[in-house]
Design an enzyme around this catalytic site. Sequence first.
Site, PDB file in Angstrom:
ATOM      1  CG  ASP A  81      -1.877   0.803   1.219  1.00  0.00           C
ATOM      2  OD1 ASP A  81      -2.399   1.420   0.085  1.00  0.00           O
ATOM      3  OD2 ASP A  81      -2.476   1.406   2.416  1.00  0.00           O
ATOM      4  CG  HIS A  82      -0.263   4.972   0.278  1.00  0.00           C
ATOM      5  ND1 HIS A  82      -0.620   5.922  -0.619  1.00  0.00           N
ATOM      6  CD2 HIS A  82      -1.492   4.937   1.045  1.00  0.00           C
ATOM      7  CE1 HIS A  82      -1.918   6.407  -0.494  1.00  0.00           C
ATOM      8  NE2 HIS A  82      -2.579   5.450   0.495  1.00  0.00           N
ATOM      9  CG  HIS A 174      -4.955   8.132   3.915  1.00  0.00           C
ATOM     10  ND1 HIS A 174      -4.390   8.937   2.955  1.00  0.00           N
ATOM     11  CD2 HIS A 174      -5.068   6.832   3.662  1.00  0.00           C
ATOM     12  CE1 HIS A 174      -4.299   8.159   1.883  1.00  0.00           C
ATOM     13  NE2 HIS A 174      -4.799   6.871   2.061  1.00  0.00           N
ATOM     14  N   GLY A 175      -7.335   8.542   7.772  1.00  0.00           N
ATOM     15  CA  GLY A 175      -7.395   8.638   9.376  1.00  0.00           C
ATOM     16  C   GLY A 175      -8.787   8.991  10.010  1.00  0.00           C
ATOM     17  CG  HIS A 202      -6.343   5.136  -0.872  1.00  0.00           C
ATOM     18  ND1 HIS A 202      -5.112   4.859  -0.528  1.00  0.00           N
ATOM     19  CD2 HIS A 202      -6.321   4.620  -2.213  1.00  0.00           C
ATOM     20  CE1 HIS A 202      -4.488   4.030  -1.309  1.00  0.00           C
ATOM     21  NE2 HIS A 202      -5.242   3.938  -2.352  1.00  0.00           N
ATOM     22  N   GLY A 203      -8.826   5.779   2.486  1.00  0.00           N
ATOM     23  CA  GLY A 203      -9.660   6.565   3.433  1.00  0.00           C
ATOM     24  C   GLY A 203     -10.888   5.929   3.889  1.00  0.00           C
ATOM     25  CB  SER A 205     -11.375   4.466   8.919  1.00  0.00           C
ATOM     26  OG  SER A 205     -10.301   3.134   8.565  1.00  0.00           O
ATOM     27  CB  THR A 227      -7.994   4.800  10.636  1.00  0.00           C
ATOM     28  OG1 THR A 227      -6.997   5.490   9.931  1.00  0.00           O
ATOM     29  CG2 THR A 227      -7.986   5.279  12.073  1.00  0.00           C
TER      30      THR A 227
HETATM   31  P1  13P Z   1      -7.945   4.919   6.766  1.00  0.00           P
HETATM   32  O1  13P Z   1      -6.691   4.584   7.543  1.00  0.00           O
HETATM   33  O2  13P Z   1      -8.663   6.038   6.835  1.00  0.00           O
HETATM   34  O3  13P Z   1      -8.936   3.721   6.768  1.00  0.00           O
HETATM   35  O4  13P Z   1      -7.257   4.660   5.086  1.00  0.00           O
HETATM   36  C1  13P Z   1      -6.584   3.935   4.673  1.00  0.00           C
HETATM   37  C2  13P Z   1      -6.175   3.890   3.447  1.00  0.00           C
HETATM   38  O5  13P Z   1      -6.500   4.339   2.640  1.00  0.00           O
HETATM   39  C3  13P Z   1      -4.889   3.150   3.305  1.00  0.00           C
HETATM   40  O6  13P Z   1      -4.190   3.255   2.108  1.00  0.00           O
END
Ligand code: 13P
Length: 275
Positions: A81-82, A174-175, A202-203, A205, A227
């Site tokens: 990831d990333h 993210h977060g 992405h992101g 959560s 997260t």
């Molecule tokens: P979150 O931590 O906000 O769920 O995002 C995860 C993510 O996009 C990992 O690449």
Amino acid sequence: MLTGLKDILSLAEKGNFAVPAFNVYNMETVMGIMEAAEAEHAPVIIQSYSRLFTNKEGYFVSPIVLAAAKKANVPICFHLDHGAGITEVTRALRWGATGIMIDKSTLDFEDNIRETKTVVDMCSAVGIGVEGELGHIGSVSEEISQVYTEAKDAKKFVEDTGVTALAVMVGTAHGRYKKAPKLGIDRIAEIHKATDAALVLHGGSGVPDEEIKAAVKAGIRKINFGTDVCYSFLDKVFETSRDLIAIDLFMKDAIENVKKFGIGKIRLLGAENKA
Ligand code: 13P
């Protein structure tokens, strides 16, 4: 069974659902997610942040993910990831990843294309699909950008790089969100129409369930959760009695809570019984 990025995402495209991609950090988070995937008969992507491949953890976590994937009776892709650069990509390939993300989204358009294509060429030599990122998806600690990925840019990016999957900026970060995000659903549909690459959100959560469902309907095929994997694990760890000394017993409730979290997201994305 261990499955490549292209194959797992083509299940999602055919079945109009999204594959959940869970970030893992240790054996227990892998166990929780695997148990969720098997219980729901769902294809799942297990991924780890680039940092684990910059530092030492990836070396130890990778064989655990591979062992789990080989034992599973559902498709499991092991994904970087990333990916920050060639070091992390090479390590992930060497340690058995079946999907690679290269994130050059902070570069300008042409440089992002050039550096992403280098990784696509490297990975295609060993039959591994690549996820790129166009439109930088930042962290909730920054102001969430309202500059969404443009469909015409996505089309050119996919054509020029040959990526299998594309992470797009459509309102997430993210977060832990301070305020529930509102996604650019129309933009997702526009990008989905313009390109064949599997679109990635992405992101995940903290995104409201209704927004997630609308995003999948509009064409998102992979949704990342990081997260909330951490919270589902750590919340239980902090609740668990300190009288439990044997670490395997201490971890049982935390694994169970990760499993419960995983099952909820698998169902939300419509991935249950899609293996
Ligand atoms: P979150 O931590 O906000 O769920 O995002 C995860 C993510 O996009 C990992 O690449």
